[in-house]
Write an enzyme that holds these catalytic residues in place. Structure first.
Site, short mmCIF file in Angstrom:
data_model
loop_
_atom_site.label_atom_id
_atom_site.label_comp_id
_atom_site.label_asym_id
_atom_site.label_seq_id
_atom_site.Cartn_x
_atom_site.Cartn_y
_atom_site.Cartn_z
N HIS A 1 -1.15 -5.87 1.88
CA HIS A 1 -2.35 -6.69 1.82
C HIS A 1 -2.02 -8.01 1.12
CE1 HIS A 1 -5.59 -3.53 2.68
NE2 HIS A 1 -5.96 -4.59 3.38
N GLU B 1 0.83 -1.20 0.00
CA GLU B 1 0.00 0.00 0.00
C GLU B 1 0.87 1.25 0.00
OE1 GLU B 1 -3.05 -0.19 -0.52
OE2 GLU B 1 -3.55 -2.26 0.00
N CYS C 1 -7.89 -2.12 8.02
CA CYS C 1 -6.49 -2.12 7.56
C CYS C 1 -6.01 -0.70 7.28
CB CYS C 1 -6.33 -2.98 6.32
SG CYS C 1 -6.38 -4.74 6.69
N1 PCA Z 1 -8.25 -7.03 6.26
C1 PCA Z 1 -9.23 -5.99 6.52
C2 PCA Z 1 -9.17 -5.76 8.00
C3 PCA Z 1 -8.39 -6.89 8.58
C4 PCA Z 1 -7.80 -7.57 7.42
O1 PCA Z 1 -7.00 -8.51 7.48
C5 PCA Z 1 -9.02 -4.75 5.67
O2 PCA Z 1 -8.51 -4.86 4.56
O3 PCA Z 1 -9.40 -3.66 6.10
#
Ligand code: PCA
Length: 211
Positions: free
Chosen positions: A164, A78, A141
């Site tokens: 992610h 990200e 996240c």
């Molecule tokens: N993914 C979610 C919250 C926790 C996770 O592992 C997200 O992308 O916000």
């Protein structure tokens, strides 16, 4: 050098979160540096509180937070966190903030302070699909990424980033057509990123073009 790595617990009806599972699979040491790790609740309030406290206690040089992004096919590094919580589903505390800032009066956005393109390149070099992402969403996240980067502003020189990861195959058995990645590959890609970030191969400047 001190390195903190977090991974989220399961949420949204899943019984497993590949983020924390992959973080658990990381080696205890990478490039001679001990990897401190912690599982984080899928809670807008608790995730930021917990990681902020951990950062203040440990005063790390590098923080990498990891979450699941079901539906994505690659590891996605990200680039930016935004100062917005807008939950499409309740978090694990049952909270569902709508259009609320993470940090009232904080900047609209905070860029990752790790060299994001170098992180992508390191995973690719290890044979693991990786891409840049320009949105961590508006769920927990993004909230943790924003809160973590905000907390790191107290530590000059410390770097923070968020990755992610896709579903793993067992999660997509009942979701035809949804992409997944083997847990071992997710862990391999994260380890390669950490290795590059720790070894400092990675400078923020002149990273070239990666799309
Ligand atoms: N993914 C979610 C919250 C926790 C996770 O592992 C997200 O992308 O916000």
């Amino acid at each position: 050098m001190k390195v903190l790595v977090t991974g989220f617990e399961p949420f949204g009806g899943e019984t497993i979160n590949p983020a924390w599972e992959a973080v658990k699979l990381l080696p205890d040491e990478i490039e001679g540096v001990v990897i401190l790790r912690q599982e984080v609740p899928v809670s807008f309030r608790q995730s930021v509180e917990l990681v902020t406290e951990w950062i203040r206690k440990e005063r790390p040089d590098l923080v990498l937070c990891v979450g699941q992004a079901g539906g994505r096919a690659s590891l996605t590094v990200e680039r930016v966190a935004i100062n917005l919580m807008d939950a499409p589903i309740p978090d694990n505390d049952g909270d569902m903030p709508r259009d609320v800032p993470v940090v009232p009066d904080g900047p609209d956005g905070l860029f990752a302070t790790i060299p994001v393109k170098a992180a992508v390149a390191a995973a690719r070099k290890a044979g693991v699909a990786a891409e840049l992402s320009c949105s961590a969403g508006t769920y927990v996240c993004n909230c943790l990424m924003y809160g973590m980067l905000h907390a790191l502003r107290e530590l000059p020189g410390a770097r923070g980033g968020f990755v992610h990861v896709p579903f793993i195959p067992s999660q997509t058995a009942d979701k035809p057509g949804r992409p997944s990645m083997a847990l071992e590959d997710i862990a391999k890609g994260l380890a390669a990123m950490l290795s590059a970030l720790i070894a400092g191969e990675a400078s923020s400047a002149g990273e070239g073009t990666i799309f």
